[in-house]
Design a protein around this motif. Sequence first.
Motif, PDB file in Angstrom:
ATOM      1  N   UNK A   1      26.056 -44.907  33.783  1.00 41.24           N
ATOM      2  CA  UNK A   1      26.388 -45.367  32.437  1.00 41.24           C
ATOM      3  C   UNK A   1      25.304 -46.251  31.836  1.00 41.24           C
ATOM      4  N   UNK A   2      24.206 -46.433  32.551  1.00 40.42           N
ATOM      5  CA  UNK A   2      23.073 -47.158  31.998  1.00 40.42           C
ATOM      6  C   UNK A   2      21.847 -46.265  31.835  1.00 40.42           C
ATOM      7  N   UNK A   3      21.578 -45.442  32.861  1.00 36.92           N
ATOM      8  CA  UNK A   3      20.368 -44.605  32.824  1.00 36.92           C
ATOM      9  C   UNK A   3      20.495 -43.490  31.784  1.00 36.92           C
ATOM     10  N   UNK A   4      21.629 -42.797  31.791  1.00 36.04           N
ATOM     11  CA  UNK A   4      21.828 -41.702  30.821  1.00 36.04           C
ATOM     12  C   UNK A   4      21.761 -42.204  29.379  1.00 36.04           C
ATOM     13  N   UNK A   5      22.491 -43.291  29.025  1.00 32.32           N
ATOM     14  CA  UNK A   5      22.381 -43.801  27.649  1.00 32.32           C
ATOM     15  C   UNK A   5      20.966 -44.251  27.284  1.00 32.32           C
ATOM     16  N   UNK A   6      20.231 -44.825  28.247  1.00 35.71           N
ATOM     17  CA  UNK A   6      18.862 -45.259  27.964  1.00 35.71           C
ATOM     18  C   UNK A   6      17.997 -44.070  27.555  1.00 35.71           C
ATOM     19  N   UNK A   7      18.155 -42.954  28.265  1.00 36.07           N
ATOM     20  CA  UNK A   7      17.396 -41.743  27.933  1.00 36.07           C
ATOM     21  C   UNK A   7      17.793 -41.231  26.550  1.00 36.07           C
ATOM     22  N   UNK A   8      19.117 -41.217  26.286  1.00 34.03           N
ATOM     23  CA  UNK A   8      19.599 -40.721  24.992  1.00 34.03           C
ATOM     24  C   UNK A   8      19.107 -41.590  23.842  1.00 34.03           C
ATOM     25  N   UNK A   9      19.184 -42.932  24.011  1.00 30.34           N
ATOM     26  CA  UNK A   9      18.731 -43.823  22.938  1.00 30.34           C
ATOM     27  C   UNK A   9      17.230 -43.727  22.738  1.00 30.34           C
TER      28      UNK A   9
END
Length: 447
Positions: A54-62
Amino acid sequence: MAKVHPECLLSPFSARITLAKGGEQPSALPEQAWSNRIRARRKGKGALLFNNIFSIVPAILMGCSKVAKSFELIIISRLLVGICAGLSSNVVPMYLGELAPKNLRGALGVVPQLFITVGILAAQIFGLRNLLANEDGWPILMGLTGVPAALQLVLLPFFPESPRYLLIQKKDEAAAKKALKTLRGWDSVDAEVAEIRQEDEAEKAAGFISVLKLFRMRSLRWQLLSVIIIMGGQQLSGVNAIYYYADQIYLKAGVQEEQVQYVTVGTGAVNVVMTFCAVFVVELLGRRLLLLLGFSICLTACCVLTVALALQDTVSWMPYISIVCVVIYVVGHALGPSPIPALLITEIFLQSSRPSAFMVGGSVHWLSNFTVGLVFPFIQEGLGAYSFIVFAVICLLTTIYIFLIVPETKAKTFMEINQIFTKMNKVSEVYPEKEEMKELPPVTSEQ
């Protein structure tokens, strides 16, 4: 694409820091409170490893949102990062509290808050407009949120699981001893294993305690009430409002508009330094004294700040008093109200009720955070300079409750702390039986 202040998106914990021009305040995320309802079936290390998603995936998306020309990616990512914040803010202090020996439990319990303040300061620094908070740099700024999670994903597997979890819940004594030997650095861990066994024996009759059962149990009444009041007081004491108002205070004192962001970084540095000090004094002064001292300082700062704001247009030097009040408030909050409540949850609940207690405490924390961010602009509009009287009253009431009810937990085992609350709750010295069974008649054998 709607205007986004990327400096507020670097870290879920930096949402309470005002970095945006004009003093705009990002509100707390309701999904952080919602995420506290999620029960990770794998405690401690497993939950933290899973939470990195829930931190790595959103970082990539943002980080890719500008290229994709999609603000929807930022919204979805912020929801996921909110879940990460809610879970980690509960699991990390619980995991460290269970790993630590009793003489270092306070210091290690404050460390998560120390790194939160470091994260806030990093967000403020990278969020300076001449660094990454600009047209070209904001995708990088938002993508940086995945770096700590990636480091944790690599390093955390080398850390042992909680010995209490292994012995009490997994019933694996050999693994618990191995974990203790790794953590302590010596082979003589029988005394600590015996203490954990004692806790296990005391809890067998209770079984797993759900959130619903937690609210029903008389034996946990004062612990639960203390968690709700202290976690609520932590946020409702006005820490977000202080940051919300800080830019306006700095401007009134004559700080140039383009320089306000640097003063804010200085405030963040004070927060880090004082939380660092709390790591070293928590075992010396104790949890109760730090809470009383911290809330009392916040109370005094709110009262003086109210007077300074009311007189700042008539007395030339009052804006400088306002700046001093902001700094003093940050110092007080960093000493007690910020780091101690999560540590206290770890200490006043035993293994079977601790996860549910963290769910309750975390939900109160984030809902209170969200409420202040949502309501304070209306309080400010209605009360003006007297807005901080509301927070002063909350600080006062919280201080009185701590003084009258909350015991000192320094240098005590979990069982010793449990016995203190057993007397307060006026229940049996032995950890209570399943309370729903108490009304049943005793079983008689028919021979």
